[in-house]
Scaffold this active site. Sequence first.
Site, PDB file in Angstrom:
ATOM      1  N   LYS A  77      -3.577   5.647   5.325  1.00 22.28           N
ATOM      2  CA  LYS A  77      -3.412   6.422   4.096  1.00 22.28           C
ATOM      3  C   LYS A  77      -3.947   7.854   4.162  1.00 22.28           C
ATOM      4  O   LYS A  77      -3.463   8.752   3.481  1.00 22.28           O
ATOM      5  CB  LYS A  77      -4.118   5.694   2.948  1.00 22.28           C
ATOM      6  CG  LYS A  77      -3.356   4.513   2.407  1.00 22.28           C
ATOM      7  CD  LYS A  77      -2.083   4.958   1.839  1.00 22.28           C
ATOM      8  CE  LYS A  77      -1.667   4.466   0.546  1.00 22.28           C
ATOM      9  NZ  LYS A  77      -0.380   4.809   0.069  1.00 22.28           N
ATOM     10  N   ASP A 123      -5.715   0.943  -5.144  1.00 18.05           N
ATOM     11  CA  ASP A 123      -6.260  -0.402  -4.942  1.00 18.05           C
ATOM     12  C   ASP A 123      -7.109  -0.415  -3.677  1.00 18.05           C
ATOM     13  O   ASP A 123      -7.432  -1.474  -3.147  1.00 18.05           O
ATOM     14  CB  ASP A 123      -5.171  -1.479  -4.946  1.00 18.05           C
ATOM     15  CG  ASP A 123      -3.856  -0.957  -4.457  1.00 18.05           C
ATOM     16  OD1 ASP A 123      -3.884  -0.141  -3.507  1.00 18.05           O
ATOM     17  OD2 ASP A 123      -2.809  -1.337  -5.012  1.00 18.05           O
TER      18      ASP A 123
HETATM   19  C1  LIG Z   1      -2.406  -0.942   4.023  1.00 18.58           C
HETATM   20  C2  LIG Z   1      -1.237  -0.469   3.238  1.00 18.58           C
HETATM   21  N1  LIG Z   1      -0.014  -0.666   3.742  1.00 18.58           N
HETATM   22  C3  LIG Z   1       1.083  -0.258   3.073  1.00 18.58           C
HETATM   23  C4  LIG Z   1       0.971   0.362   1.830  1.00 18.58           C
HETATM   24  C5  LIG Z   1       2.235   0.729   1.107  1.00 18.58           C
HETATM   25  O1  LIG Z   1       2.380   2.089   0.878  1.00 18.58           O
HETATM   26  P1  LIG Z   1       3.233   2.600  -0.375  1.00 18.58           P
HETATM   27  O2  LIG Z   1       2.458   2.283  -1.603  1.00 18.58           O
HETATM   28  O3  LIG Z   1       3.436   4.043  -0.133  1.00 18.58           O
HETATM   29  O4  LIG Z   1       4.510   1.813  -0.346  1.00 18.58           O
HETATM   30  C6  LIG Z   1      -0.293   0.599   1.297  1.00 18.58           C
HETATM   31  C7  LIG Z   1      -0.458   1.295   0.013  1.00 18.58           C
HETATM   32  O5  LIG Z   1      -1.533   1.556  -0.463  1.00 18.58           O
HETATM   33  C8  LIG Z   1      -1.430   0.163   2.010  1.00 18.58           C
HETATM   34  O6  LIG Z   1      -2.676   0.336   1.533  1.00 18.58           O
END
Ligand SMILES: Cc1ncc(COP(=O)(O)O)c(C=O)c1O
Length: 370
Positions: A72, A98
Site C-alpha cells: 500500500k 482497515d
Molecule cells: C493486502 C491488501 N491487498 C489488496 C487490497 C485491495 O486493494 P484495493 O482496495 O485497492 O482493491 C488491499 C486494500 O487495502 C490490501 O490491504
Amino acid sequence: MKDFFLNYPTNKLCHDKIHFILDNDNALNYHNKLEEYSKTPLIQLNGLAKRIGVNKIFIKDESKRFGLNAYKVLGASYAIYKILSMNPKVSTFCTATDGNHGMAVAWSCNMNNKESVIYVPKDTSDQRIQSLSAIASRVYKTDLNYERTCQLAKTTSRKMNWQLVQDTSWKGYEEIPAYIMSGYLTQFKELENEINSIKKPKADIIFFQTGVGSWAASGIWYYLNKYGTKKPKIILVEPNECSGVFESFINGKRISPKGNFKTIMAGLNCGIPSKIAWEIIKNGCDACLKISDKYAKEAMRSLFYNHNKDLRVISGESGAAGLAGLMKCIKDKSLDNLRNHIGLSSDSKILVFNTEGDTDKESFKSIIKN
Ligand SMILES: Cc1ncc(COP(=O)(O)O)c(C=O)c1O
C-alpha cells in the site's frame, strides 16, 4: 447464484484527466530516490505449480515493501509527495483504513514530518490498531463499517482543514486516488526486466485480489496500456461476504456490497468500488470470482509450507487471496465456464501478488498452525 462473473472487456483505455495522471506521472522515479526503496522479489513456485497442475506460478512478494509488510505504501507515499509539491503547507493528512493504507499514510507522514489522523472501521482487529498507533499521530476506532468510516474521514477533514488522502474515489474526489493508483504502477514497472517483457508478458493469467478496486485497476491500466489486446487475462478475486465489484457487474453499475462483511480478508472488506477504478475495471477485467475464507487460509498455508524447493512466502489473509482465487478455479468443479473463459489449463503461466505479509501476527499464527 453463481460465484463468478464473466466479463467481455473492450480492452480500451479512455483518455480523460485521470488517464492523463496515470500516463504521465512516473512514480518509479520518485520511489527510486527513497532511501528505503528496493524492488520486491518475484518468486517462481515450481513445486506448487506442479502440485496444482499449471505450468508456472510467479508471485511478487510485497511483504518485503519498505519494511511495512504490504504494497500500500507505494500509493500513499506518492500521493503525499504530489500533494506536498503542490501545497507544502499541508500539516495534517487524514484517512480511513482497515489497516494497510493507514500504515502507509502514517509512514509517509512521518517521512515528511506531518501529522496523520487515522480512522478505522468497527471490525478492525486490536493487533492492526496497535500497529497503527505505534506510528500514526492519532488513531480513532469508529462504530461504523468501512464505507461510512470513509465518509467520516471526509467530513472531518473538511471541518478541520486536514488533507484527505483516501485510496478510493467518488464524484468530486478523483485526483488524489489517481495519484495513489499511479504510485501502485511502480510494482508493475518493476516487473519489466523480469516477466513484463517488451512484446508479450510471460504470464498469461493474473489474479488480483480486490477491495475497492484501485490496485487492480492500476494493474489493469498498466497491462492494457503496455500490451493492449495481448494483455494477460485478468481475474479479480473478492471475499464472498463483501464483493462490491462482482455485485456492481451484476447490477450493471457501481453499488455498495450487500454481504455481511464478516471475512478474515480485512484488506478486501471494503465498500462500493472506487469510481475511477470501476471505469478501468469494466473495460479491462475478464472475470471476477468470489471466494470463502477457507480458500484464503489454504493459500496462506500453501505459501508457508513450501513444496519441493519453493521459497517460503509469509502471506496474510488478503495477501494470499489472489492465489486462493487460482486454487478455487482449479478445484471447484462448477467453474468450467470460468476456466474456459480465461483459458486456464496445465500450460497456463500464472502471476499472483502477495499483497501483504503477516500484518495481523496472531491471526497468521493461528491459521498456519491448523
Ligand atoms: C493486502 C491488501 N491487498 C489488496 C487490497 C485491495 O486493494 P484495493 O482496495 O485497492 O482493491 C488491499 C486494500 O487495502 C490490501 O490491504
